[in-house]
Design an enzyme around this catalytic site. Structure first.
Site, short mmCIF file in Angstrom:
data_model
loop_
_atom_site.label_atom_id
_atom_site.label_comp_id
_atom_site.label_asym_id
_atom_site.label_seq_id
_atom_site.Cartn_x
_atom_site.Cartn_y
_atom_site.Cartn_z
N ALA A 82 46.64 41.82 47.80
CA ALA A 82 47.74 40.97 48.25
C ALA A 82 49.03 41.47 47.62
O ALA A 82 49.01 42.25 46.66
CB ALA A 82 47.49 39.52 47.87
N HIS A 134 46.91 34.02 41.91
CA HIS A 134 47.57 35.20 41.35
C HIS A 134 48.94 35.40 42.00
O HIS A 134 49.96 35.54 41.31
CB HIS A 134 46.68 36.42 41.59
CG HIS A 134 47.17 37.69 40.99
ND1 HIS A 134 46.65 38.21 39.82
CD2 HIS A 134 48.13 38.56 41.37
CE1 HIS A 134 47.28 39.34 39.53
NE2 HIS A 134 48.18 39.57 40.47
N GLU A 135 48.97 35.40 43.34
CA GLU A 135 50.22 35.69 44.03
C GLU A 135 51.23 34.55 43.89
O GLU A 135 52.44 34.80 43.81
CB GLU A 135 49.96 35.98 45.51
CG GLU A 135 48.98 37.12 45.78
CD GLU A 135 49.32 38.40 45.04
OE1 GLU A 135 50.52 38.71 44.86
OE2 GLU A 135 48.38 39.10 44.61
#
Length: 961
Positions: free
Chosen positions: A335, A370-371
């Site tokens: 991502a 995470h993103e």
């Protein structure tokens, strides 16, 4: 950004009102503002020596010789117009960049790669005000540095603004970088095209000429022209759409917040979306191709939950009014955190309840966490340069742990986080490892920084620091860091200062004195009665490579401690061992330990090579690194290991579950370093028949399985057969307890998947029989039967062993609308023992139509790990290296995975020589990667492990089976 090797191991293997103060200040006091963020290099002016400068493509002298851009021209704002043509697969574009000049100059240097510049003009601020036309600029190109020079007719003057207008065009990329094309197949079999961007770290320059370095933050106003059958997405919400002649539409987007070029994003596609609103009013949308819209609902639920959590945790509102997450059919990494428009590989965002397993759900949740963390760490506060990439990637990886634990405790990610650290230790214990912060200048060197050291080690040292400081102080420190450096750039020392000083801006009086904690001295932490400066401690973890080994020797109530550098594959008796230790390898290690006589967690900072601790009472054992929160290996000299093994056999529950996982990990790591016998480590696994913790059981099994596959690949059949017998006898009770279902907790389900996969890999008759039965029923139902998701990969893998089953799976792969299912099918197809079938898979991956090229690296990796595929995969890479470099950049994650995936499992001297010669041939052609040395060292380590431990393993198995 998060890298993805999902097919190989999907579950293992990242407010204020809009702040304009910096540039407002720049307009008033440019000398203060510019000097604080940018330095003017001494080599800025033209050299008198023409030979000091490179030659542009037209043969003229190019006026700049450095890889980094000069800092005399600072971008403030980009007006960017883009019109992609999804039929001719190219795009035309134009931009107007508002720049501020800090020192007089006669040229402007920008980044540009593979773009055709058709026109360039310059306006002064006064010219622009009176609508005067721009003056034409001469454009020089220097492709070796991916730079263009705009030569201005008159010197640009300090402290003034100018406007640079550039028209350009290019083909949409065939790879995964810049502005490129992606395709997907509909349920009806039609192939459709979309245009998508991916700019990190240095690919924005492939889409528009720009100042493509993280320090050059600016605002972006973007316009996208498209056909009516498509939609356009960008970082910001759409303001309006203008209808043009010929049925074309032009979307205008709000101006972005101030950000780095690598975070710019725009997409033209025909996707559909689902949306929701967070508690603070942010609209969150999940986009996917129309036939996959039903797989977007879990991602929407998770994103809303996680965004709410982060806003509270960071005490900073997400600064945009919308956040889009989109599943891209062709995507190199897992991502990418583009601000307001996060792009994902389909396997990292889409969740199909019929085909996605428990580990798939954990993976998707982690990648979203995470993103979203990057929207603060990386986007809001950006590292000054790529040498400190860990400041965003390590933090995002660490925040997965904090956020997933808080929002989805049922996923039990806290227990899984140990794997994050264990994965990087394998690399960090080699001499070829690198420090977390390391100089990186070229695009290839920068790409190589996106590795386990930046991500995993970064996360693990942050977790260790949080355990050391305490959760409240750690959180307070990172809030201060984020608030202080919002919309700006930061470096390592800025983080350590914030974590050392618990004051927030709101705690300061008008006189600049912090009253939040009068006991704290500036930048210091009072801990255990001694002053421990965070910066002093943490630079020992970021600026030197490797991992420490703590050697513990118990003598009555006294503990003798010693630290040294932990090295795998280099033994104390080897002549190079002492030189590789070097005096300067010294860490400040925040130690924790518990004993048999108390549940109290004791703490001590080890700053010297040796130290002594006094225990308050006599104890039968001591266990260091409580809950494995510290990033170090522990070796217990004397009777230390025997005492711990005795305790595990007598009553393993007296040791914490994570401590048991840590002991199993450390004992086998120490075998690889020559500090313990393999017999001692194998003896520890005896207690596993009573183990109730799935993570501990899986950790022990993983090593035994690793040895089995090593022997199987080398065709050391007597040992591999005895290991198979031992595993099936010893773990038969726990294997037989597994149901072919999706019942139980996440760890119950992951244990089930791992145990049944192992049993079928070892040809355990009941496992093969059940999987064959389910596969036959699935084929008879024309693929409509719902097999439990946690055993789906196992059933497909057993089914793939017949010609009819393999062919049917390949057909289903093409038809499947679930990327999670496709991953499982592709893994199953790669387990075939027929080389012609494996070669067909590789050829399909190279072609990129049936099997997308994004899956090629993972496919080669899994094929190479099996006896029938290892030579095939390795030969293919050698013979097709030139073709592979046309598909992937040299330093890309895919190329590094292809190299390590097809070679790092070798364990013979002839293979070492083969690999070495191949790498030497590549370096002779000018291709150098750090992964070359890592692989050579890994193969050498494998060879030495076998030489030292093969007789022991053979004897131990004869006694124990």
């Amino acid at each position: 950004m998060l890298h993805s090797s999902a097919m190989v191991n999907s579950h293992r293997k990242s407010m204020f009102n809009i702040h304009k103060g910096f540039y407002c200040l720049a307009a008033i006091l440019p000398q203060i503002c510019i000097c604080s963020q940018f330095s003017v290099p001494s080599s800025y002016h033209f050299s008198e020596d023409p030979g000091a400068f490179p030659v542009a493509t037209n043969g003229e002298r190019f006026p700049w010789q450095e890889l980094r851009l000069p800092s005399v021209v600072i971008p403030l704002h980009y007006d960017l117009f883009v019109h992609p043509n999804l039929t001719s697969l190219d795009f035309v574009a134009s931009e107007k960049i508002e720049v501020l000049i800090s020192n007089a100059t006669q040229f402007i240097i920008l980044h540009s790669k593979d773009l055709e510049i058709t026109n360039a003009t310059l306006q002064s601020e006064e010219d622009s005000r009176y609508m005067k036309p721009g003056k034409g600029l001469k454009v020089l190109s220097y492709p070796a540095h991916q730079q263009i020079a705009l030569l201005v007719p008159e010197k640009l003057m300090p402290h003034l603004k100018y406007y640079v207008a550039i028209d350009f065009q290019a083909k949409l990329g065939d790879g995964f970088e810049g502005f490129y094309k992606s395709t997907y197949r509909t349920l009806g079999g039609e192939t459709r095209i979309l245009a998508v961007t991916d700019f990190e770290p240095t690919q924005a320059r492939m889409a528009f000429p720009c100042f493509d370095e993280p320090l050059f933050k600016a605002n972006f106003s973007i316009k996208i022209r498209r056909e009516s059958g498509h939609i356009a997405l960008s970082n910001m919400p759409k303001v309006k759409t203008i209808e043009l002649e010929g049925g074309l539409l032009e979307d205008h987007f709000e101006t972005t917040v101030k950000m780095s070029t690598y975070l710019v994003a725009y997409i033209v596609c025909d996707f559909h979306s689902v949306s929701g609103i967070t508690s603070s009013g942010v609209k969150v949308s999940i986009y996917a191709s129309p036939d996959k819209q039903n797989q977007t609902h879990y991602a929407l639920q998770a994103s809303l939950k996680l965004l709410d959590f982060y806003e509270k945790y960071f005490d900073i509102y997400y600064p945009l009014s919308k956040l889009d997450l989109i599943a891209i059919p062709d995507f190199a990494s897992g991502a990418m955190e583009n601000w307001g428009l996060i792009t994902y590989r389909e396997t990292s965002l889409l969740f199909d309840p019929k085909t996605s397993s428990a580990s798939d759900k954990l993976w998707v949740t982690r990648v979203i966490a995470h993103e979203l963390a990057h929207q603060w760490f990386g986007n809001l506060v950006t590292m000054e340069w790529w040498n400190d990439i860990w400041l965003k990637e390590g933090f995002a990886k660490y925040m997965e742990l904090i956020a997933v634990n808080a929002t989805y405790p049922e996923l039990q990610f806290d227990d899984y986080f140990l794997n994050v650290c264990f994965e990087v230790i394998t690399k960090d214990s080699l001499n070829s490892s690198r420090p977390i912060s390391k100089p990186a200048e070229t695009p290839t060197q920068i790409q190589e920084m996106f590795d386990e050291v930046s991500y995993n080690k970064g996360a693990c040292i942050l977790n260790m620091l949080k355990d050391f400081l305490g959760e409240e102080k750690f959180q307070k420190g990172i809030i201060q860091y984020l608030k202080k450096f919002s919309y700006r750039n930061a470096k390592n020392d800025d983080l350590w200062s914030s974590l050392s000083n618990s004051c927030l801006e709101s705690d300061f009086t008008s006189g600049g004195v912090c009253h939040s904690d009068p006991k704290m001295t500036s930048n210091m932490l009072t801990f255990l009665g001694e002053n421990a400066e965070v910066k002093e401690m943490m630079t020992t973890w970021t600026l030197q490579k490797g991992i420490p080994l703590l050697v513990v020797k118990q003598d009555g109530c006294s503990l003798r401690l010693q630290q040294e550098r932990f090295l795998q594959g280099v033994f104390q008796e080897d002549p190079e061992w002492r030189a590789l230790q070097e005096r300067w390898y010294l860490w400040h290690i925040p130690l924790t330990y518990s004993t048999s006589s108390s549940n109290v967690i004791h703490r001590h900072i080890l700053k010297s090579k040796t130290d002594t601790l006094d225990l308050p009472e006599k104890t039968s054992w001591v266990k260091f690194n409580v809950d494995s929160n510290g990033y170090y290996i522990v070796h217990y000299e004397g009777h230390g290991w025997d005492q711990l093994i005795t305790q595990l056999n007598q009553n393993h529950t007296l040791l914490r579950p994570k401590d048991r996982v840590g002991l199993i990990h450390d004992v086998f790591q120490l075998v690889g370093a020559g500090r313990l016998t393999l017999e001692k480590a194998l003896d520890m696994t005896h207690y596993l028949q009573h183990e109730t913790s799935s993570p501990a059981l899986l950790e022990g099994l993983s090593y035994l399985e690793l040895f089995y596959h090593m022997m199987d690949r080398r065709n050391i059949s007597d040992i591999s057969e005895n290991l198979k017998r031992y595993l099936l006898q010893y773990f038969k009770p726990v294997i037989d307890r597994q149901s072919w279902s999706d019942e139980g907790s996440v760890w119950d389900r992951m244990l089930r998947s791992a145990l049944l996969k192992l049993a079928c890999d070892l040809n355990h008759a009941p496992c093969i029989q059940k999987a064959t039965e389910l596969f036959s029923q699935w084929m008879e139902s024309s693929g409509k039967l719902n097999i439990p998701t946690d055993v789906l990969k196992i059933v497909y893998s057993v089914g793939a062993q017949t010609a009819a089953g393999w062919n049917y799976l390949l057909e289903q792969y093409e038809l499947s609308m679930s990327s999670a299912e496709q991953n499982k099918i592709l893994y199953a197809l790669s387990t075939s023992k027929h080389q012609e079938k494996l070669l067909k898979l590789i050829e399909l991956g190279m072609e990129g139509k049936v099997i997308k090229t994004q899956n090629l690296a993972a496919l080669l990796h899994v094929i190479a790990r099996r006896p029938k595929g290892q030579q095939l995969a390795w030969d293919f890479v050698r013979e097709n290296w030139t073709h592979l470099l046309k598909k992937f950049d040299l330093g890309s994650f895919d190329i590094r995975m292809i190299i390590s995936g097809t070679t790092a499992h070798f364990s013979s001297k002839d293979k070492l020589q083969e690999v070495k010669l191949f790498f030497e041939s590549l370096e002779a052609q000018g291709s150098h990667l750090d992964i070359f040395q890592i692989v050579l060292e890994t193969i050498t380590k494998n060879i030495k492990w076998l030489e030292k431990n093969l007789p022991t393993l053979r004897t131990w198995l004869l006694v124990n089976t």
